[in-house]
Design an enzyme around this catalytic site. Structure first.
Site, PDB file in Angstrom:
ATOM      1  CB  SER A  57      -8.290   7.045  -9.909  1.00 38.09           C
ATOM      2  OG  SER A  57      -7.144   6.391  -9.386  1.00 38.09           O
ATOM      3  CD  GLU A 106      -9.390  30.663  11.354  1.00 40.05           C
ATOM      4  OE1 GLU A 106      -8.683  30.488  12.368  1.00 40.05           O
ATOM      5  OE2 GLU A 106      -9.921  31.755  11.085  1.00 40.05           O
ATOM      6  CD  GLU A 151       1.888  -9.638  -5.953  1.00 40.27           C
ATOM      7  OE1 GLU A 151       1.510  -8.448  -5.833  1.00 40.27           O
ATOM      8  OE2 GLU A 151       2.555 -10.218  -5.088  1.00 40.27           O
ATOM      9  CE  LYS A 200      22.555  -0.805  -4.463  1.00 41.91           C
ATOM     10  NZ  LYS A 200      23.443  -1.976  -4.426  1.00 41.91           N
ATOM     11  N   GLY A 215       0.772  -1.231   0.000  1.00 43.40           N
ATOM     12  CA  GLY A 215       0.000   0.000   0.000  1.00 43.40           C
ATOM     13  C   GLY A 215       0.799   1.274   0.000  1.00 43.40           C
TER      14      GLY A 215
END
Length: 497
Positions: free
Chosen positions: A103, A331, A91, A236, A63
């Site tokens: 997306s 705010e 996979e 590295k 993830g």
């Protein structure tokens, strides 16, 4: 021979294959050929991109964005640098990959149809490997070679390497086959990314891959105080200078953006031009011409003294000059800000509709400090404003440490200074203005304006004072002002220079 789904994108935006540049402003010429990734910020901290014709390992926990970064490397190569690419997945099916990256604005099916990208799914059963006791990558080399030759690929991704060796416990075989794989890719002259899962106490599950790779990038996704942040570190990079710190990175609808700013050298060029504050009488208090363009201004004051109103005057003046302004509020919503400012004669909605003003509103607690900085940098790169307003920065302190907030603001100010963008910050303070020093901001800004509120004989009075303004004569008087239907009106009694 196995079939390969292939793709080609629209005409590439640049005919670049490798770079030999020094992106860290070191003045040192770098001889190692580089393949630019096209990923925001990553080319900067890698000093030009990934090693061309060599293999790079991207490792991290589940993830953290390994597959997305690898896929964006291929997509940017095909669309921006005229380098077709091949993605071998062990996979995820091709359709799943296409859905997952849609997306981010990546149309893999269009790339496949245009013969600029090849994607193939290979299912490897670890049980079969364990039963036979033998392992050979020759079949993979045949399929991979065919895929590369079919579209003339310059870039290759293998995602993930654990699938190839999941059934093997003999580390000698794993090391030998990994070395064969990396050597084969190098002989083909392709720039490769290999992804792998992080192991227990090691960068990778086998603890071998990082030693045979020319470049190793570690991705991390951590949660501190219920706020998540993704970070990247280059472990590295053989034969090249590179950034060695941890860098936050962002995944959004535009792909991945890495924040490369740690500290910028104080070698940026200053501007001699001046820009209006939007209040003529305040300009007089600032030597008659307003702020220096590209400078940073702090407007601090107690509640209700007009900090946002004074900042909005500056926004209005900026847009009237035909320049762009980014307003980031912590705010008020954009509609609330527009309504409130319209009551004092400032029509921010007009400038939003005209496209010269972009208002972003979000609660400070939605992201960590580093992610706020990454989001701001992305907005600035996309919108390219001449001026930026943050209202108020005091809101950033409530959910984290003052040291972390101060460091974030320092990096933001350095970033804006390097681009020559004028920045206005507002902050709420108590009756003692020295409270602002908690963030260390006043020492960084070029101009510091203090707004105060007092009560005399039952009448509230506002005053404005210029506490400092570097490089220009300015008033040393505290002048009274009123907030009217026409905005802020200062009763100027005199200007000492």
């Amino acid at each position: 021979m196995p079939s390969l789904r292939q793709a080609n994108d629209e005409k590439p935006g640049a005919a670049l294959t490798t770079t030999q540049q020094s992106g860290l402003n070191t003045g040192v010429s770098v001889g190692l050929r580089k393949s630019p990734t096209g990923i925001d910020g990553l080319d900067e901290i890698t000093d030009g991109g990934l090693p061309a014709g060599r293999s790079t390992l991207i490792c991290g926990a589940a993830g953290c964005g390994k597959t997305l970064m690898a896929m964006e490397f291929l997509v940017r190569g095909a669309t921006q640098f005229d380098e077709p690419g091949v993605f071998f997945a062990f996979e995820e099916q091709v359709e799943e990959l296409a859905d997952n990256v849609r997306s981010l604005g990546f149309d893999l099916n269009a790339l496949i149809a245009d013969n600029r990208l090849g994607i193939e799914f290979l299912q490897v059963d670890p049980l079969e490997i364990a039963e036979t006791g033998e392992y050979d990558l020759e079949g993979l080399f045949i399929r991979l070679g065919f895929a590369i030759d079919s579209i003339g690929a310059k870039r290759v991704v293998l995602d993930t390497v654990e699938a190839l060796f999941g059934g093997l416990s003999n580390q000698a075989i794993v090391r030998a086959e990994l070395q064969r794989l990396f050597r084969w890719l190098k002989e083909r002259g392709v720039t490769a990314i290999i992804t792998c899962e992080r192991g227990e106490g090691t960068l990778t599950r086998h603890g071998i891959e990082e030693y045979v790779s020319d470049c190793v990038i570690l991705l991390d996704h951590r949660v501190i105080d219920q706020v998540s942040t993704r970070r990247l570190r280059i472990i590295k990079y053989r034969g090249s200078v590179h950034g060695t710190n941890e860098y936050p990175f962002l995944i959004d609808k535009n792909g991945i953006a890495v924040l490369p700013i740690t500290s910028i050298k104080l070698d940026y060029q200053v501007q001699e031009g001046r820009v209006s504050s939007g209040v003529t009488t305040l300009d007089h208090m600032l030597g008659g011409e307003g702020y220096y363009a590209g400078s940073t201004i702090l407007i601090s004051g107690t509640a209700g003294t007009g900090k946002t109103t004074l900042a909005s005057h500056f926004v209005d003046a900026t847009c009237r000059r035909g320049e762009r302004c980014l307003f980031v509020g912590f705010e008020e919503s954009p509609s609330q800000l527009a309504r409130n400012m319209k009551s004092v004669g400032i029509d921010l909605g007009h400038w939003e509709r005209a496209g010269t003003l972009l208002v972003r509103a979000e609660r400070p607690t939605i992201y960590g400090y580093e992610m706020h900085l990454a989001m701001l940098q992305r907005s600035i790169r996309d919108f390219r404003p001449n001026a930026v307003v943050l209202d108020p920065i005091s809101g950033l302190v409530g959910f984290g440490s003052q040291n972390a907030a101060g460091a974030m603001l320092m990096r933001l100010i350095d970033f804006l200074d390097s681009l020559g963008i004028t920045c206005v910050l507002t902050t709420l303070i108590g009756m003692d203005p020295s409270r602002d020093l908690d963030l260390g901001v006043p020492s960084l800004v070029d101009t510091w304006i203090l707004l105060r509120d007092s009560e005399t004989a039952g009448v509230r009075q506002h005053t404005v004072a210029v506490l400092k303004s570097r490089g220009m004569p300015h008033s040393n008087r505290a002048e009274s002002f009123a907030i009217t239907s026409r905005g802020i009106e200062i009763s100027l009694t005199g200007v000492q220079q």
